[in-house]
Each structure stands twice: as structure tokens, then as C-alpha cells.
Enzyme design. Sequence first.
Site, PDB file in Angstrom:
ATOM      1  N   ARG A 565       0.836  -1.192   0.000  1.00 30.48           N
ATOM      2  CA  ARG A 565       0.000   0.000   0.000  1.00 30.48           C
ATOM      3  C   ARG A 565       0.878   1.251   0.000  1.00 30.48           C
ATOM      4  O   ARG A 565       1.980   1.253   0.538  1.00 30.48           O
ATOM      5  CB  ARG A 565      -0.913  -0.010   1.234  1.00 30.48           C
ATOM      6  CG  ARG A 565      -2.062  -0.992   1.129  1.00 30.48           C
ATOM      7  CD  ARG A 565      -3.019  -0.637   0.002  1.00 30.48           C
ATOM      8  NE  ARG A 565      -3.810   0.526   0.322  1.00 30.48           N
ATOM      9  CZ  ARG A 565      -5.121   0.512   0.579  1.00 30.48           C
ATOM     10  NH1 ARG A 565      -5.783  -0.631   0.551  1.00 30.48           N
ATOM     11  NH2 ARG A 565      -5.781   1.612   0.847  1.00 30.48           N
ATOM     12  N   LYS A 570       5.590   4.159   4.866  1.00 31.71           N
ATOM     13  CA  LYS A 570       6.298   3.118   4.121  1.00 31.71           C
ATOM     14  C   LYS A 570       7.389   3.713   3.219  1.00 31.71           C
ATOM     15  O   LYS A 570       8.232   3.006   2.709  1.00 31.71           O
ATOM     16  CB  LYS A 570       5.313   2.297   3.296  1.00 31.71           C
ATOM     17  CG  LYS A 570       4.329   1.483   4.162  1.00 31.71           C
ATOM     18  CD  LYS A 570       3.311   0.741   3.303  1.00 31.71           C
ATOM     19  CE  LYS A 570       2.186   0.090   4.104  1.00 31.71           C
ATOM     20  NZ  LYS A 570       2.585  -1.187   4.734  1.00 31.71           N
TER      21      LYS A 570
HETATM   22  C1  26W Z   1      -9.810   1.541  10.323  1.00 29.32           C
HETATM   23  C2  26W Z   1      -8.749   1.646   9.352  1.00 29.32           C
HETATM   24  C3  26W Z   1      -7.789   0.548   9.431  1.00 29.32           C
HETATM   25  C4  26W Z   1      -7.881  -0.489   8.527  1.00 29.32           C
HETATM   26  C5  26W Z   1      -6.951  -1.500   8.559  1.00 29.32           C
HETATM   27  C6  26W Z   1      -6.781   0.562  10.371  1.00 29.32           C
HETATM   28  C7  26W Z   1      -5.854  -0.450  10.403  1.00 29.32           C
HETATM   29  C8  26W Z   1      -5.948  -1.482   9.508  1.00 29.32           C
HETATM   30  C9  26W Z   1      -4.960  -2.615   9.515  1.00 29.32           C
HETATM   31  C10 26W Z   1      -4.581  -2.957  10.925  1.00 29.32           C
HETATM   32  C11 26W Z   1      -3.795  -2.249   8.676  1.00 29.32           C
HETATM   33  C12 26W Z   1      -2.908  -3.403   8.354  1.00 29.32           C
HETATM   34  O1  26W Z   1      -3.157  -4.107   7.402  1.00 29.32           O
HETATM   35  N1  26W Z   1      -1.830  -3.587   9.117  1.00 29.32           N
HETATM   36  C13 26W Z   1      -0.778  -4.473   8.686  1.00 29.32           C
HETATM   37  O2  26W Z   1      -0.972  -5.768   9.215  1.00 29.32           O
HETATM   38  C14 26W Z   1      -0.031  -6.663   8.665  1.00 29.32           C
HETATM   39  C15 26W Z   1      -0.382  -8.047   9.146  1.00 29.32           C
HETATM   40  O3  26W Z   1      -0.101  -8.182  10.508  1.00 29.32           O
HETATM   41  C16 26W Z   1       1.367  -6.258   9.023  1.00 29.32           C
HETATM   42  O4  26W Z   1       2.279  -7.111   8.399  1.00 29.32           O
HETATM   43  C17 26W Z   1       1.637  -4.819   8.577  1.00 29.32           C
HETATM   44  O5  26W Z   1       2.900  -4.386   9.041  1.00 29.32           O
HETATM   45  C18 26W Z   1       0.558  -3.902   9.098  1.00 29.32           C
HETATM   46  O6  26W Z   1       0.710  -2.608   8.560  1.00 29.32           O
END
Ligand code: 26W
Length: 845
Positions: A565, A570
Amino acid sequence: MTAQNTALPNTMQVEDDRTGLSIGTLRRAMADNLFYIQGKYPDIATQNDYYMALAYTVRDRLLQRWLATREAYDGAGVRMVCYLSAEFLLGPHLGNNLVNLNIYQPVEKAITESGLNLDQLIAQEEEPGLGNGGLGRLAACYMESLASLEIPAIGYGIRYEFGIFDQEICDGWQVEITDKWLQYGNPWEILQADSAVEVKFGGYTEFYTTEQGEQRVRWVPNYALKGVPYDTPILGYRVNTANTLRLWKAEASESFNFQRFNQGDYYGAVNAKTTAENLTKVLYPNDEQIQGKELRLQQQYFFVSCSLQDMIRIHLAEGNRLETFHEKFTAQLNDTHPAVGVAELMRLLVDEHAMPWDTAWQVTQKTFAYTNHTLLPEALEKWPIGLFGRLLPRHLEIIYEINQRFLDQVQQQFPDDDGKLAALSLIDESGERYVRMANLASVGSYSINGVAALHSELVKSTVLKDFHQLWPQKITNVTNGVTPRRWLVLSNPQLAELITSKIGNGWVQDLDQLKQLEALVNDSGFCSAWQQVKLANKQRLAQRILDFTGIEVDPTSMFDIQVKRIHEYKRQHLNVLHIITLYNRLKANPTQTMVPRTFVFGGKAAPGYFMAKLMIKLITSVGEVVNHDPDVAGRLKVVFLPDYNVTNSQPVYPAADLSEQISTAGKEASGTGNMKFSMNGALTIGTLDGANVEIRDAVGDENFFLFGLTVEDVMALKDQGYQPKKYYHRHSSLQNIIDQLSSGVFSQGDQNLFRPLVDNLLYQDPYLLLADYQAYVECQDRVSQAYADATHWTRMSILNSARMGKFSSDRSIRDYAKNIWQVKPVPVKLKEYIQANAGLQVNTP
Ligand code: 26W
């Protein structure tokens, strides 16, 4: 004896069309499905018809395993994992199912004999892109590993009608197109209309007294929806286990709206149906950035309520009491998106099943476990009290009650520590009041984990510091992993074959066996075979780049790749600063020799994230200049691959020489792309962030290009008052680049286009690009030197793959199973259902 048996000699075994795996049977089954499911014969069939015919052929074989799995679990008192996740980024099923069923070769033969091409049919599949990025893809890898390890599990989520948007690049900018993944039908899902459940919203609560004279609370909702489950079998690798991914679709609830029908408001009732279906219409395309939209909270509550009701139904159907719910199920919260489940399970147990509060709370706390995936403050979910109470009035009351009891307990342990109470409270009362979902998840769970060693330590010392002091044993680490079936066997078949030819195929189920490759690093035959596979993969990617972007790249140049992303933390723009550095060097000294590089980027920006979209424009704009400048021809190319998704990523990892993992230390929770690259023999240039730390430990410092500030450096620099301008003045090459960006060198003279980016870097630079710039460029120079020695580079590449055993999602799932879930494998025996049920003997109760 049946008619069929009399017609055939006793010795002759006829393979069932729907389960047989021989080439002839597969061909017959495909022809059958083309006719009877697609309603086509070869003369009028499209490639998509053939894909569907093949998909149904594979699905038949899946169903046999899926039903056998269900039978093995049903009523056997099996303990199950329920993986609750708002996102499952599955990627295409067909190729993966062929690999896991172990029928890739026979199917390929059957398809070729029919005059078709398997790769083309596989390419027909519209992937279910029901996730944003890392978190959703992790859920998909975990479902695959759970099945491969024969662990009883259900994945629960949302069947979004539109998944993550498709990305097009127009004039260098991202344009979002809706993802119509269901438009040609989805052969992998099975509608289970009879397992639909009702979910309530809005309204108010009131007290009432039962006939026994007990005071209870009743929720009088404003409206209700129906949750309809669609099941997708998730098959393990070369086992009979096919677990269920159950995704919920919202529909109007007739029973709730029957008054409307009775009053003759037919159009009103139909209209309610359309409104209801909006709930699961579209995936929110943001990651790491909350927007606080009501529909998102509705989605979260909807799928969690459906899932918990489903679990309760299963538990009761097995003749169990709800007091033992947590013995039957453990529910993993994939980040806080399903955290409202803590309040919902309490409501179901207390209000709907009349369980005393204390018992219900014990059951709840022993049911949930919570995984944290992010430390970014803007990604920590919180809901305004007003919004929350309007939508879920009873849940807000329950949360207040949980909070009161919890804070009373804290008060006893830390008397008169208001700071502690304020930090631990489920309600943020510092300004406008919010429900804090991470606190709710933490209090309601028996376990909390981070996703990489460094990240878990930071969870303990930052976001959940006070919880860690309160419960020092509760926060643990489970380092992420990725499935080697999709990310090696399926996406890099040539490398997989080379590896298997040397060490056998045990590594596919036990990735630690890749260690045996270490003995081959001095085997020149093996090394050149390794190089040839990489080159072939680069040639294939080069062709795709040409097809997708019209840019011609040299497959012998170093493929330097950053796909993920698009986000400021990043630091794709740090990568761009390096590209411009190389460009300027060549412009200043056109005859200079250098290692030719092809820079490849891919990734989506959240549609409302202005800076991320500008970063895409920056990459494409620099590409425009560099790719058309004859002075650097043959030495530098910059490509932005549009529409980065699971399908499009599969040819990328195998073709990489260099993997860019350059986030600001402390910001990337784990990363999982870093693992996919390294497994496929790319070397990493990276910071000490997320799982990079453990990858470097595993592959050895000498096989990893480390640069940049550490978490401690970052904190110290911020504490002392970071001034990015200083670095601008300190490094003339950096100054030059910033000035070029400001003066329009990469924007056809437009001095305003990149102004927001430049100003952000010069005056704020929250992700410390300027502070890390020099170290990054120096490290990149070491990369180039190393690449020039192909023999040594190949050695390092082999050692990277050989030492990646730890990063299989099988290892992660084993860690969860042993340290958190306490679940054991349940092997599944295959059965011939059709023969067993010939003649349809219905057992009426
Ligand atoms: C509400 C908005 C929102 C949506 C998605 C906030 C946070 C998220 C996720 C937690 C984001 C995400 O995908 N985090 C990623 O998770 C991966 C799996 O554990 C990690 O490898 C990534 O470092 C992390 O950014």
C-alpha cells in the site's frame, strides 16, 4: 444390485465424474459442466465458460473433502478456532486449489489435450479482493495454514459485493474503479440460506420483570437485517481438511418488516430491501487511517453478531451448555475491527440466554484473543459515544458496565492513580467522548499479541503500556508468516521444481527443510540453475510490464521492487529520492558506469489520502522523465505497475533481485511482503522495523542490506526536536533534489504540483526521510557493488531462501495453536458420499 452394476463387469471400476482425479475423468467432468452448468457447447463457449467449467470440476472435488471435514468435526466435541476478520484478501482460488488437491499436472494435461491453455483459464478468475493489504492477506494465509495443519477452524467475515477498488493510472494519477468481482458469478461459494440470522440496530433499551420476578433488560431495536451466510471451502495442502470461510451478506429481514407488507406498503418493503443490502455493499478502502463512518460500525457489528449467533447455534445443537462455550470455541480478533464482539457476546449470554453477568463475563474473557496489527495513532479505532449509542444502545450500556467493574478492580490495585484509570478506561474522556476499541479488546480477551518481535515489545511499551503493567503475562508475540503454497509453489513453479529436484518436496509442508539448500551454495551447477530461474522470472515480468505500461525494461538489469500500500510511513518517496540521486549522477557524468536498475513500484492509495496519491504521481512523473532521457537509457527505468493485487503480485516476487522494506523504524508492525520476497531469493534493503529484524537474524547480517535510524534513534531525534531543514543544508545532493522537485524539473515546469510533498518534507517530515536519506543512498551503493559480483549475489540469494523456514504461516499457526488457542489437529478421512448415499435414503427424525 443397481442397473449400473449389472451392466458392468464386476472387476471394472468406474471413476466418479465428480470425484475422480484421472485425466480422462477430469476431461469428461469439464465437458459435463460446460454443458450442464454453463449451458454451452464448445463452439459457442468463451474462455470464461471454460474457466467456470473447470472451476466447478475442482469444486466438486473440494466438496467431497469439505463434507468429510464437517462430518469429522460434527458432534465430536472438537475445539475450534474462529478467526473473526473484517477482511480476507484471498486472491484467486483455482490455482491454489489445484496445488493443494495435488492435481495441477493432470489438470494441465487434461486442459492441453482439450486444446486449451491452463494459464489462460486461471487468468480468467476475478479475485475476491475482500481486503486492503497486509491484515487481510494474513487472514487468507492463516486460513490456508489452518487447513493444511488439519486444525478445525472457521473464518468469519463479510461478503462485500465490491471488494478493494481496481486501480487505473491516468496521466500518472490513480483512478479508482469499482471491483465487480461477482459479475460473472462465483463458483467457489455456497449459499446457506437456511442458516440466516437476524441482526438488530438502533432503538432503545428498557427494564422488564420476568415471570420469576427477575429484573432484566430488553433491547427494542429500530430495525433489523438478515445475515445470509455464503461458505467457501478452504482446502489444506495434500490433506483432506477443507475448513469453512463463512462470509455474511446483509439482506432485508422479512419477519421484521412484515408489518409493512400487512399494511400494503409493498414498495416501501422492497425499498427496505435495497437499503439493507447497502450494509455489505463495499469494503472501506482505508488502511491505517480511521474515518469514523457509521456504516463501518454497522458492518463490524453485523458480521460479528451473525458469527457469534452462528457459534452459539452450533454449540447448542451439539447438546452443550453455554457455560462451556469457551471450551468449544476460541475467537481470534483480527485487530479491533471485530472487537464489538466482546459486548455482543455479553449481550447474547446475559440478555438472550439469561446467564448471570459474572458467569457470562468469565465465558467471554476466555473466548476472545486479540491481535494488534498497528501502532499508528491514526489507525487506532475509536467511536464517538453518540454514534455508538444511537446504533447500539444496549452495547454501550454493557460497555459502561464492563468499564465500571474493570476500573473498580484497577482502583484497588493502583489506588488514587487517576492517570492510570484514564489510560485504561474503555472510554476516552479527554475531549469528545469515544469508545476505545483496543481497550475493549484488551479487557475482553485472554490473550493479546503483536505480529513481530519488535512490534510486540512496542505494543507493551507504548499503545498497551498500562495493560502490560496490569497483566504482565497477557501480551505475547506471534511473528507473522506467509503460506509457501501460494507464495512459492504456485507463484514460482520453476524455483519450486529446482528446489524439489535437490531436496525432495518435504519443504512444502515443512519449510525449515529449505535449510538443506545451504549445502548447495558452492555447487556451481545449482547456482547457475538458480540464476537461470531468476532470469526467466524477470523475463516474464518484463513482458507483463510491457503489456501493462508500454515500458520496455531490460531483464538483465537489477530489479529493485517496492510493492505494498502507498503510505508516507512506508516511504515510497524515499525510494524516489534515491532514483533521482542516480539520475543526477548520470546526468552529471553520462559515461559513468553503473549497475543498471529497473525500479518497480506497485500499490494502491486510499482514495481520500491526498499525500499518498501525490506519491503515486511523483513516481510516475519521475518515471516519465527518466524513461525518456537518452542520457540514462539502458541504465535506469522506473515503472509503476497498475492495480497491484494478489493476482498481479504473484509474478512480482519471483522476479525481484532487491526488496525494498524501508519504513521508518517503529512504524511497520511486521510486513509480510518482506517474507515473500526473501523466500523467492530477493535480497532486502531495509530498516530495523517489523519482521525485518527477524528476517535479518535468520538470513544473517551479511546477507541483508541494513540502513537507517533505529526505533531508539527515532525517539531520541524526535525528543530533541527534529529539524529536517538541517539535513537539506547538510547534503548538497539532497538539496539539489528537493530544489528540482520544487522547480518543476519532474512536473513539466509546474512548481506547484509537488509543493505539498516538498513542504511536508522540509518543515515536518514526520517519517524522517531526510534524516535517513544519506544512509539509504550509501547502502544502495553497497547493493550495487554487491550485485556486480553475480556469483556472490547468487550465494546470498540462495541463503535468503534457505533460511526462511521460520516465516511460513504454518509456523505462525503452530505458535497460535500451542501458545494461545490450545487446539489440536483433527485428521479427516475421505469418503465416497455419492456411492454411500446412492438412492437418497432420507433419515427423518
Ligand atoms: C480503520 C482503518 C484501518 C484499517 C486496517 C486501520 C488499520 C488497519 C490494519 C490494521 C492495517 C494493516 O493491514 N496492518 C498491517 O498488518 C499486517 C499483518 O499483521 C502487518 O504485516 C503490517 O505491518 C501492518 O501494517
